[in-house]
Design an enzyme around this catalytic site. Structure first.
Site, PDB file in Angstrom:
ATOM      1  N   TYR A   1      29.623  36.725  36.721  1.00  0.00           N
ATOM      2  CA  TYR A   1      30.442  37.506  37.650  1.00  0.00           C
ATOM      3  C   TYR A   1      31.464  38.295  36.844  1.00  0.00           C
ATOM      4  O   TYR A   1      32.053  37.762  35.902  1.00  0.00           O
ATOM      5  CB  TYR A   1      31.149  36.580  38.631  1.00  0.00           C
ATOM      6  CG  TYR A   1      32.118  37.287  39.570  1.00  0.00           C
ATOM      7  CD1 TYR A   1      31.651  38.109  40.586  1.00  0.00           C
ATOM      8  CD2 TYR A   1      33.495  37.116  39.446  1.00  0.00           C
ATOM      9  CE1 TYR A   1      32.527  38.757  41.461  1.00  0.00           C
ATOM     10  CE2 TYR A   1      34.383  37.747  40.316  1.00  0.00           C
ATOM     11  CZ  TYR A   1      33.887  38.565  41.322  1.00  0.00           C
ATOM     12  OH  TYR A   1      34.774  39.190  42.177  1.00  0.00           O
TER      13      TYR A   1
ATOM     14  N   LYS B   1      43.313  36.330  34.570  1.00  0.00           N
ATOM     15  CA  LYS B   1      43.675  34.946  34.928  1.00  0.00           C
ATOM     16  C   LYS B   1      44.825  34.389  34.083  1.00  0.00           C
ATOM     17  O   LYS B   1      45.969  34.742  34.338  1.00  0.00           O
ATOM     18  CB  LYS B   1      42.426  34.065  34.905  1.00  0.00           C
ATOM     19  CG  LYS B   1      41.376  34.612  35.899  1.00  0.00           C
ATOM     20  CD  LYS B   1      40.315  33.659  36.374  1.00  0.00           C
ATOM     21  CE  LYS B   1      39.605  34.215  37.601  1.00  0.00           C
ATOM     22  NZ  LYS B   1      38.319  34.844  37.354  1.00  0.00           N
TER      23      LYS B   1
ATOM     24  N   ASP C   1      33.154  39.349  28.593  1.00  0.00           N
ATOM     25  CA  ASP C   1      34.114  39.260  29.696  1.00  0.00           C
ATOM     26  C   ASP C   1      34.724  37.859  29.647  1.00  0.00           C
ATOM     27  O   ASP C   1      34.113  36.892  30.076  1.00  0.00           O
ATOM     28  CB  ASP C   1      33.407  39.527  31.030  1.00  0.00           C
ATOM     29  CG  ASP C   1      34.362  39.407  32.218  1.00  0.00           C
ATOM     30  OD1 ASP C   1      35.562  39.137  31.998  1.00  0.00           O
ATOM     31  OD2 ASP C   1      33.891  39.589  33.358  1.00  0.00           O
TER      32      ASP C   1
HETATM   33  C1  LIG Z   1      37.799  36.219  37.902  1.00  0.00           C
HETATM   34  C2  LIG Z   1      36.899  37.035  37.084  1.00  0.00           C
HETATM   35  C3  LIG Z   1      36.849  38.425  37.162  1.00  0.00           C
HETATM   36  C4  LIG Z   1      37.616  39.197  38.219  1.00  0.00           C
HETATM   37  O1  LIG Z   1      38.995  39.078  38.067  1.00  0.00           O
HETATM   38  P1  LIG Z   1      39.942  39.417  39.314  1.00  0.00           P
HETATM   39  O2  LIG Z   1      41.316  39.237  38.764  1.00  0.00           O
HETATM   40  O3  LIG Z   1      39.578  38.447  40.391  1.00  0.00           O
HETATM   41  O4  LIG Z   1      39.660  40.825  39.698  1.00  0.00           O
HETATM   42  C5  LIG Z   1      36.050  39.117  36.270  1.00  0.00           C
HETATM   43  N1  LIG Z   1      35.329  38.476  35.352  1.00  0.00           N
HETATM   44  C6  LIG Z   1      35.338  37.144  35.231  1.00  0.00           C
HETATM   45  C7  LIG Z   1      34.533  36.481  34.171  1.00  0.00           C
HETATM   46  C8  LIG Z   1      36.113  36.375  36.107  1.00  0.00           C
HETATM   47  O5  LIG Z   1      36.095  35.046  36.010  1.00  0.00           O
END
Ligand SMILES: *Cc1c(COP(=O)(O)O)cnc(C)c1O
Length: 432
Positions: free
Chosen positions: A145, A268, A240
């Site tokens: 994701y 995060k 990511d």
């Molecule tokens: C949480 C997450 C996102 C999205 O971040 P948001 O702050 O919710 O927009 C993108 N990539 C990864 C791997 C994530 O865990």
């Protein structure tokens, strides 16, 4: 049974204001029974809802709170900054401070750019990858994701189709046509996509520790393979690390595995519980971002001083000697205790873990590395376990596809208690 009177009434009102009563879908408790609990307070490892139920929290705001709730140094730093206002739309010293903390302690990025969410970081990094390489296609993996950016809300096409199809309404097919979706842990699939389209691919984006669809731990050699094949084909390798960054090591999975990505995103934990994201790369690649280069990206509240302060305070704690080792040791103890119990009973259950992340798998497999290895029916078992644990005062993210997070505030004693609650709950799930 929990009292949910106040949460129920708040949810009724929320439904008149927000689609589905929430401002982010997974909060709606759709995968588990009941209404979402409305939270009013957190302290250390504990949270309290509007009915005054108390929980040990393993959602931790979906990852950001690696120090637990309401950490004194984060709170104090935010309060200090607040004395001077909340935003200027001009550079502040605090951006330098957080930027310096990150770049000095991270061998994989020369420069970063702050944004306000993980999605925004990924979206910007993809644009940079395309602008830098002059190529349009991207490769992503089923089971990873990357936020809700159009080009990444794409799932594998049916049959042998190379290109993905949109996983959300409202995403034009012309976007999903530029995204190639491959299964994780499958080298041949990557080789084939590159044989067919290598010279059109700007980047391969992966969560090096996929933790948004179960915890699909990849082998280091697979990530090394991606590194190599990207090098050979002029493709950027994009990690990511919105979850794994500052979680499994200060410089994330790149540091843990010793693999240098060309592009990396954070979110995060970086914001200490306030909205911050960032993307980073080498000087050379980052020089393509405006105002230096021709890839445009901007933000009214980017580098917001209050958010920077929370990040500075939190990351300073993370940099203390032994922080990550201690996080991992406590998490391993929790997981081992539950796994030993589950194995002794021969339950179809196992917890997977890395760093201070864990995931509950209703499976006996030694490893689960791709999305299609997760049994959809196993989510019924998760639902039952979830209800029991909630009643026992243990709060997990309300979906069996989500991972749990251990914070610094989760002491060994607390984790020991929680392990006992897990074992009891498993007994009920498997033996009635
Ligand atoms: C949480 C997450 C996102 C999205 O971040 P948001 O702050 O919710 O927009 C993108 N990539 C990864 C791997 C994530 O865990």
């Amino acid at each position: 049974m929990l009292s949910r009177k106040n949460s129920e009434s708040l949810f009724e009102t929320a439904k008149t204001l927000f689609p589905g009563g929430v401002n982010s879908p997974v909060r709606a408790f759709k995968s588990v029974d009941g209404v979402p609990l409305f939270m009013k307070k957190g302290d250390g490892p504990r949270i309290w809802d509007e009915d005054d139920n108390e929980f040990i929290d393993f959602c931790c705001s979906w990852g950001p709170l690696i120090l637990g709730h309401n950490h004194p140094s984060v709170r104090t730093k935010i309060e200090e900054t607040l004395q001077n206002g909340t935003s200027f739309g001009a550079p502040t010293k605090l951006e330098n401070e957080l930027g310096d903390l990150i770049v000095k302690n991270n061998p994989f990025v020369d420069k970063i750019r702050f944004v306000s969410s993980g999605t925004e970081a990924v979206m910007s990094a993809i644009r940079l990858a395309r602008g830098y390489t002059g190529r349009d296609k991207i490769v992503k993996f089923d089971g990873c994701y990357h936020g809700h950016y159009d080009s990444l809300l794409v799932k594998a096409g049916s049959g042998l189709a190379t290109f993905g199809t949109s996983s959300s309404a409202g995403v034009p097919e012309v976007f999903s046509n530029e995204t190639i979706v491959l299964p994780l842990n499958d080298r041949d699939a990557v080789k084939k996509a590159i044989a067919d389209h290598g010279s059109e691919i700007a980047c391969i984006v992966i969560e090096p520790i996929p933790a948004n669809n179960g915890l699909l731990l990849q082998e280091k050699s697979y990530l090394e393979f991606l590194r190599e094949i990207c090098n050979e084909n002029g493709i950027l390798l994009f990690f990511d690390e919105v979850i794994s960054g500052f979680r499994v090591a200060f410089a994330g999975a790149a540091e843990l595995y010793g693999i240098k990505p060309d592009l990396v995103t954070y979110g995060k934990i970086i914001g200490g519980g306030l909205p911050v994201g960032a993307y980073g790369a080498s000087d050379e690649i980052m020089s393509h971002i405006s105002p230096l280069g021709d890839v445009y990206q901007a933000g009214t509240l980017s580098g917001n001083p209050v958010a920077m302060s929370a990040g500075i305070a939190q990351l300073s704690e993370c940099l203390k000697e032994g922080f990550y080792q201690d996080q991992e040791e406590r998490t391993k103890k929790l997981v081992n205790k539950i796994n030993v119990f589950s194995q002794s009973k021969n339950y179809e259950f196992e917890m997977f873990t890395i760093g201070s992340i864990f995931w509950l798998a209703f499976s006996k497999a030694d490893a689960i590395r791709s999305a299609d290895e997760i049994r959809a029916e196993s989510m019924n078992d998760f639902k039952r376990l979830y209800a029991i644990l909630l009643d026992e005062g243990v709060y997990l993210g309300p979906s069996g596809y989500e991972v749990g997070f251990v914070s610094k505030a989760h002491t060994s004693e607390i984790l020991d208690e929680v392990a006992d609650k897990f074992c009891k709950a498993l007994t009920v799930v498997f033996e009635g």
